[in-house]
Scaffold this motif. Structure first.
Motif, short mmCIF file in Angstrom:
data_model
loop_
_atom_site.label_atom_id
_atom_site.label_comp_id
_atom_site.label_asym_id
_atom_site.label_seq_id
_atom_site.Cartn_x
_atom_site.Cartn_y
_atom_site.Cartn_z
N ILE A 83 -4.20 -37.63 -2.59
CA ILE A 83 -3.89 -36.21 -2.81
C ILE A 83 -5.08 -35.49 -3.42
O ILE A 83 -5.42 -34.36 -3.02
N GLU A 84 -5.73 -36.14 -4.36
CA GLU A 84 -6.91 -35.55 -5.00
C GLU A 84 -8.03 -35.34 -4.00
O GLU A 84 -8.69 -34.29 -3.98
N LYS A 85 -8.22 -36.32 -3.12
CA LYS A 85 -9.27 -36.21 -2.11
C LYS A 85 -8.95 -35.10 -1.10
O LYS A 85 -9.86 -34.39 -0.65
N VAL A 86 -7.69 -34.97 -0.73
CA VAL A 86 -7.29 -33.90 0.20
C VAL A 86 -7.57 -32.55 -0.42
O VAL A 86 -8.11 -31.64 0.23
N LEU A 89 -11.14 -31.69 -0.28
CA LEU A 89 -11.54 -31.27 1.06
C LEU A 89 -11.13 -29.83 1.32
O LEU A 89 -11.94 -29.00 1.76
N ASN A 90 -9.85 -29.56 1.08
CA ASN A 90 -9.32 -28.22 1.34
C ASN A 90 -7.93 -28.11 0.69
O ASN A 90 -6.95 -28.63 1.22
N PRO A 91 -7.83 -27.43 -0.45
CA PRO A 91 -6.55 -27.34 -1.16
C PRO A 91 -5.46 -26.64 -0.36
O PRO A 91 -4.27 -26.83 -0.63
N GLU A 92 -5.84 -25.86 0.64
CA GLU A 92 -4.84 -25.15 1.44
C GLU A 92 -4.04 -26.10 2.33
O GLU A 92 -2.95 -25.75 2.79
N ASN A 97 1.49 -26.86 3.76
CA ASN A 97 2.23 -27.88 4.51
C ASN A 97 3.19 -28.62 3.57
O ASN A 97 2.92 -29.74 3.14
N PRO A 98 4.34 -28.00 3.25
CA PRO A 98 5.27 -28.61 2.30
C PRO A 98 5.82 -29.95 2.78
O PRO A 98 6.10 -30.83 1.96
N GLN A 99 5.96 -30.14 4.08
CA GLN A 99 6.48 -31.40 4.59
C GLN A 99 5.50 -32.54 4.33
O GLN A 99 5.90 -33.63 3.90
N LEU A 100 4.23 -32.27 4.56
CA LEU A 100 3.21 -33.28 4.31
C LEU A 100 3.16 -33.63 2.82
O LEU A 100 3.09 -34.81 2.45
N PHE A 101 3.21 -32.60 1.97
CA PHE A 101 3.15 -32.85 0.53
C PHE A 101 4.36 -33.67 0.08
O PHE A 101 4.23 -34.60 -0.73
N PHE A 102 5.53 -33.34 0.64
CA PHE A 102 6.72 -34.12 0.29
C PHE A 102 6.56 -35.57 0.71
O PHE A 102 6.91 -36.48 -0.04
N HIS A 103 6.05 -35.80 1.91
CA HIS A 103 5.89 -37.17 2.39
C HIS A 103 4.88 -37.96 1.56
O HIS A 103 5.04 -39.16 1.36
N LEU A 104 3.87 -37.27 1.06
CA LEU A 104 2.92 -37.94 0.17
C LEU A 104 3.59 -38.29 -1.16
O LEU A 104 3.40 -39.39 -1.70
N LEU A 170 1.17 -46.43 7.11
CA LEU A 170 0.39 -45.99 8.26
C LEU A 170 0.91 -44.67 8.80
O LEU A 170 0.13 -43.81 9.23
N LYS A 171 2.21 -44.51 8.80
CA LYS A 171 2.83 -43.27 9.27
C LYS A 171 2.40 -42.09 8.41
O LYS A 171 2.03 -41.03 8.92
N THR A 172 2.43 -42.28 7.08
CA THR A 172 2.02 -41.21 6.17
C THR A 172 0.53 -40.93 6.31
O THR A 172 0.10 -39.78 6.32
N ALA A 173 -0.27 -41.99 6.43
CA ALA A 173 -1.72 -41.83 6.58
C ALA A 173 -2.04 -41.08 7.86
O ALA A 173 -2.94 -40.23 7.89
N SER A 174 -1.32 -41.36 8.92
CA SER A 174 -1.53 -40.68 10.20
C SER A 174 -1.20 -39.20 10.08
O SER A 174 -1.89 -38.34 10.65
N GLU A 175 -0.15 -38.88 9.34
CA GLU A 175 0.25 -37.48 9.16
C GLU A 175 -0.82 -36.71 8.38
O GLU A 175 -1.14 -35.57 8.71
N VAL A 176 -1.37 -37.36 7.35
CA VAL A 176 -2.43 -36.72 6.57
C VAL A 176 -3.67 -36.52 7.44
O VAL A 176 -4.30 -35.46 7.42
N ASN A 177 -4.02 -37.54 8.20
CA ASN A 177 -5.19 -37.47 9.07
C ASN A 177 -5.06 -36.30 10.05
O ASN A 177 -6.01 -35.54 10.27
N ALA A 178 -3.88 -36.16 10.64
CA ALA A 178 -3.64 -35.08 11.61
C ALA A 178 -3.76 -33.72 10.94
O ALA A 178 -4.31 -32.77 11.52
N ALA A 179 -3.26 -33.60 9.71
CA ALA A 179 -3.31 -32.32 9.00
C ALA A 179 -4.75 -31.92 8.67
O ALA A 179 -5.12 -30.74 8.78
N ILE A 180 -5.57 -32.90 8.29
CA ILE A 180 -6.97 -32.61 7.99
C ILE A 180 -7.70 -32.17 9.25
O ILE A 180 -8.46 -31.20 9.24
N LEU A 181 -7.46 -32.86 10.36
CA LEU A 181 -8.08 -32.49 11.63
C LEU A 181 -7.69 -31.07 12.04
O LEU A 181 -8.52 -30.28 12.48
#
Length: 229
Positions: A83-86, A89-92, A97-104, A170-181
């Motif tokens: 979360i800190e690294k995200v 990168l970009n706090p926005e 993305n409340p769903q991503l934050f909830f999943h994290l 892996l599912k959560t990591a994939s979701e974060v990866n997609a959001a950053i992209l």
């Protein structure tokens, strides 16, 4: 088989001739490869491919390293670090993305439960996740499912034990990866696998109308001789 069939028969020689008549620019092929390397995070390979082919990536390659660090942190269960690294990168990304934050946050709860920190897990669930569950029914259901892990001493017999599997990380990591992209205006999925899926679909459609040299093994792309069938 071919003689008794109403399907059109296309020989391997004719099929290869048709394929050769289709002109594909090498630059376009290189872009497909670079797109795959960038999206999947192979930064070293992308850098070497850039030098060898002259293909420029559409994002700064240095951002791949940062993105992969986030993905690795989640895969290792270090969600707070992720979360800190995200946010660095970009706090926005998390703000919008409340769903991503909830999943994290859900993954943080899972890690607390995995490490046997029951009291801390309950406190975290009540203070951080419960308020979000009150605002979103799907969040509440996921929270209830996660907290249910605490009711079982033997998670192997737990109906929600899959949350502790590596696949959940892996599912959560994939979701974060997609959001950053997405935040970098880049496709969240590489184009190459999609093209291969389209190839399989097209072959399945063509199977109903013709006998032709199919590609059975996608890893080799070898054309099967229909006369050998």
């Amino acid at each position: 088989m071919a003689q008794g069939s109403s399907k059109k028969v296309i020989t391997k020689e004719d099929w290869e001739k048709r394929l050769n008549d289709v002109k594909i620019r090498k630059e376009d092929m290189n872009k497909l490869v670079m797109n795959f390397l960038v999206t999947e995070g192979f930064v070293d390979a992308a850098e070497k491919f850039r030098k060898e082919s002259g293909t420029e990536p559409d994002i700064d390659l240095s951002t791949i390293t940062d993105r992969m660090a986030v993905k690795k942190a989640v895969q290792c269960g270090n969600v707070e670090d992720a979360i800190e690294k995200v946010n660095d990168l970009n706090p926005e990304i998390l703000d919008t993305n409340p769903q991503l934050f909830f999943h994290l946050q859900q993954q943080r709860l899972i890690e607390l439960i995995r490490n046997g920190k029951v009291e801390e897990a309950l406190e975290f669930a009540q203070e951080e996740l419960a308020p979000r569950g009150e605002e979103n029914q799907s969040f509440l259901e996921e929270l209830e499912r996660t907290v249910a892990l605490l009711a079982f001493e033997d998670v192997s017999n737990c109906p929600v034990g899959d949350l502790l599997d590596m696949s959940q990380r892996l599912k959560t990591a994939s979701e974060v990866n997609a959001a950053i992209l997405t935040s970098q205006s880049h496709e969240k999925d590489p184009k190459l696998p999609s093209l291969l899926k389209m190839l399989v679909w097209a072959q399945n459609q063509l199977d109903e109308k013709a006998i032709y040299p199919r590609i059975k093994d996608l890893s080799t792309a070898k054309l099967e001789d229909p006369s050998a069938s």
